[in-house]
Design a protein around this motif. Sequence first.
Motif, PDB file in Angstrom:
ATOM      1  N   UNK A 199       0.780  -1.106  -0.070  1.00 29.22           N
ATOM      2  CA  UNK A 199      -0.031   0.085  -0.056  1.00 29.22           C
ATOM      3  C   UNK A 199       0.938   1.362   0.058  1.00 29.22           C
ATOM      4  N   UNK A 200       0.667   2.254  -0.726  1.00 31.59           N
ATOM      5  CA  UNK A 200       1.203   3.459  -1.023  1.00 31.59           C
ATOM      6  C   UNK A 200       0.596   4.571  -0.714  1.00 31.59           C
ATOM      7  N   UNK A 201       1.234   5.596  -0.146  1.00 29.68           N
ATOM      8  CA  UNK A 201       0.568   6.810  -0.003  1.00 29.68           C
ATOM      9  C   UNK A 201       0.933   7.646  -1.498  1.00 29.68           C
ATOM     10  N   UNK A 202      -0.336   8.025  -1.799  1.00 28.63           N
ATOM     11  CA  UNK A 202      -0.125   8.702  -3.113  1.00 28.63           C
ATOM     12  C   UNK A 202      -0.794   9.921  -3.165  1.00 28.63           C
ATOM     13  N   UNK A 258       0.495  15.939 -13.004  1.00 24.95           N
ATOM     14  CA  UNK A 258      -0.530  15.274 -12.556  1.00 24.95           C
ATOM     15  C   UNK A 258      -0.264  14.065 -11.540  1.00 24.95           C
ATOM     16  N   UNK A 259      -1.624  13.365 -11.007  1.00 27.07           N
ATOM     17  CA  UNK A 259      -0.974  12.409 -10.149  1.00 27.07           C
ATOM     18  C   UNK A 259      -0.876  11.132 -10.933  1.00 27.07           C
ATOM     19  N   UNK A 260      -1.427  11.135 -12.125  1.00 29.06           N
ATOM     20  CA  UNK A 260      -1.106   9.886 -13.257  1.00 29.06           C
ATOM     21  C   UNK A 260       0.519   9.973 -13.237  1.00 29.06           C
ATOM     22  N   UNK A 261       0.968  11.246 -13.275  1.00 28.54           N
ATOM     23  CA  UNK A 261       2.583  11.371 -13.481  1.00 28.54           C
ATOM     24  C   UNK A 261       3.163  10.498 -12.227  1.00 28.54           C
ATOM     25  N   UNK A 262       2.945  10.678 -11.168  1.00 29.73           N
ATOM     26  CA  UNK A 262       3.464  10.231  -9.978  1.00 29.73           C
ATOM     27  C   UNK A 262       3.162   8.802 -10.089  1.00 29.73           C
ATOM     28  N   UNK A 263       1.844   8.406 -10.245  1.00 27.74           N
ATOM     29  CA  UNK A 263       1.591   6.948 -10.512  1.00 27.74           C
ATOM     30  C   UNK A 263       2.723   6.097 -11.650  1.00 27.74           C
ATOM     31  N   UNK A 264       2.698   6.629 -12.760  1.00 30.32           N
ATOM     32  CA  UNK A 264       3.369   6.075 -13.605  1.00 30.32           C
ATOM     33  C   UNK A 264       4.945   6.138 -13.405  1.00 30.32           C
ATOM     34  N   UNK A 265       5.657   6.960 -12.704  1.00 25.91           N
ATOM     35  CA  UNK A 265       6.869   7.031 -12.315  1.00 25.91           C
ATOM     36  C   UNK A 265       7.253   6.365 -11.111  1.00 25.91           C
ATOM     37  N   UNK A 295       6.382   7.191  -7.961  1.00 24.94           N
ATOM     38  CA  UNK A 295       6.643   8.195  -7.124  1.00 24.94           C
ATOM     39  C   UNK A 295       5.265   8.432  -6.113  1.00 24.94           C
ATOM     40  N   UNK A 296       5.547   8.364  -4.764  1.00 21.02           N
ATOM     41  CA  UNK A 296       4.210   8.633  -3.735  1.00 21.02           C
ATOM     42  C   UNK A 296       4.092  10.098  -3.566  1.00 21.02           C
ATOM     43  N   UNK A 297       5.079  10.836  -4.129  1.00 16.98           N
ATOM     44  CA  UNK A 297       4.599  12.195  -3.930  1.00 16.98           C
ATOM     45  C   UNK A 297       5.962  13.264  -4.769  1.00 16.98           C
ATOM     46  N   UNK A 298       5.838  14.423  -4.709  1.00 20.21           N
ATOM     47  CA  UNK A 298       6.874  15.119  -5.487  1.00 20.21           C
ATOM     48  C   UNK A 298       8.067  15.016  -4.639  1.00 20.21           C
ATOM     49  N   UNK A 299       8.020  14.874  -3.262  1.00 21.98           N
ATOM     50  CA  UNK A 299       9.333  14.798  -2.543  1.00 21.98           C
ATOM     51  C   UNK A 299      10.075  13.615  -2.705  1.00 21.98           C
ATOM     52  N   UNK A 300       9.208  12.709  -3.528  1.00 25.25           N
ATOM     53  CA  UNK A 300      10.217  11.401  -3.777  1.00 25.25           C
ATOM     54  C   UNK A 300      10.913  11.235  -5.052  1.00 25.25           C
ATOM     55  N   UNK A 301      10.872  12.526  -5.837  1.00 26.28           N
ATOM     56  CA  UNK A 301      11.605  12.735  -7.051  1.00 26.28           C
ATOM     57  C   UNK A 301      13.021  12.303  -6.584  1.00 26.28           C
ATOM     58  N   UNK A 302      13.655  11.678  -7.658  1.00 27.51           N
ATOM     59  CA  UNK A 302      15.211  11.393  -7.308  1.00 27.51           C
ATOM     60  C   UNK A 302      15.937  12.804  -7.176  1.00 27.51           C
TER      61      UNK A 302
END
Lengths: 237, 170
Positions: free
Chosen positions: B58-61, B149-156, B158-165
């Motif tokens: 389960x992931x926070x998104x 978008x949140x689709x972007x997070x999902x596809x990549x 990531x659970x949030x933008x803070x998660x970006x490499x």
Amino acid sequence: MEYMVNLEQFYGPMDLLLYLIEKNEMNIYDISIALITDQYMDYIRATEHIDLDQLGEFLVMASYLLNLKSKMLLPDPVEPSEADQESPDPREELVNKLVDYKRFKLAAELLGERLSDDYPRIFYRHGSTVLPEPESELSATPRSLHRVYVRLLQDMLAQDKYQIPQGDINVGEKMSEIEHKLKLAGRPVHFLELCHRDLGRREILALFLALLELIRLGKVTALQEKRFGEIRMVIKC
Amino acid sequence: MLMQDDIKAAIEAVLFVSGERVGSQELSHLLNISEADLKQVMQEMMLEYQQEKRGLQIMALEGGYIMGTKPEYAGVLSQMIKPVRLRLSPAALETLAIIAYQQPVTRAEIEQLRGVKVERILTNLLERGLIKEDGHKAVIGKPIIYRTTYEFLKIFGLSSLNDLPALEVK
């Protein structure tokens, strides 16, 4: 030049520039502008087929580089007494741009990795990890346009049936409304609080005119801290 | 009021059936618990899923939660489902990266960074639902603001933008 180069393999002028710097093994903070400019110009000259839009972008960078090169060649017009203070390096702007661009190129690579086939990805039940390729071409015939237009017209007519006739909007009434609400609230009120969702554009305009009138009459003060910010209204006693 | 274990089981059921992200608000309404309690329960659940040998997690998104598979089993799954992968040109990826890291951002700001026009790429990204328009910047010309978008997070993944490499450049 004996070989053919193709600018299209570069995503833009920044990309070409970065490529040249790396090819020459230059330090990004100490670029030899003269050398880079010459090589950059060679690339542009050697490119034959390129669409004008794209070439334009490369030319903008070329003229920027030439300008920079001439700045570097000319002696600094600063008085000797002031020369002790370090004059800013004319390359600084370019360096900053390149460093920024490099960061995002890296970011793009990192994101790209996540799309690769061997990346351990997560599957979702309704995982629309599949996004439709956008339609490359729109197809329409005069007939389909006509059909859409007729439907739109019908929708518009249908909407009209349910429209409640608008009464005349009276700025005077709106003025008393604002005064009344401000007195009731006993605190600063935001202009948006007065605009209910179902107010039409005309009514909001009338409210705004009413507010302006009240300010003119000195009955109300209004504060707006920044442009496009909230308007706070306070009644004067 | 459901017992703690029941709550967890119910959340599991909801997330399974939904198969999509379920917002925190909606979840707490459904279960009749406060959002703070929900957060606590979710933290525990996510940890439990991670610790136990399970194929799911389960992931926070972005303001909600979603159930998905663990990356370890991607190999098995891709033998079963051949997903049509998202293909983005390097230029589109660069543009998307700038939006992801710099958002909120306007077209002019992206073009400034990339040194090329990005209008067509933006349209493409918008059509694919990876980015969205999010109002106008309060400067002259009121340019459109873009965000991912949140689709972007999902596809990549990531659970949030803070998660970006993290970006580290020598």
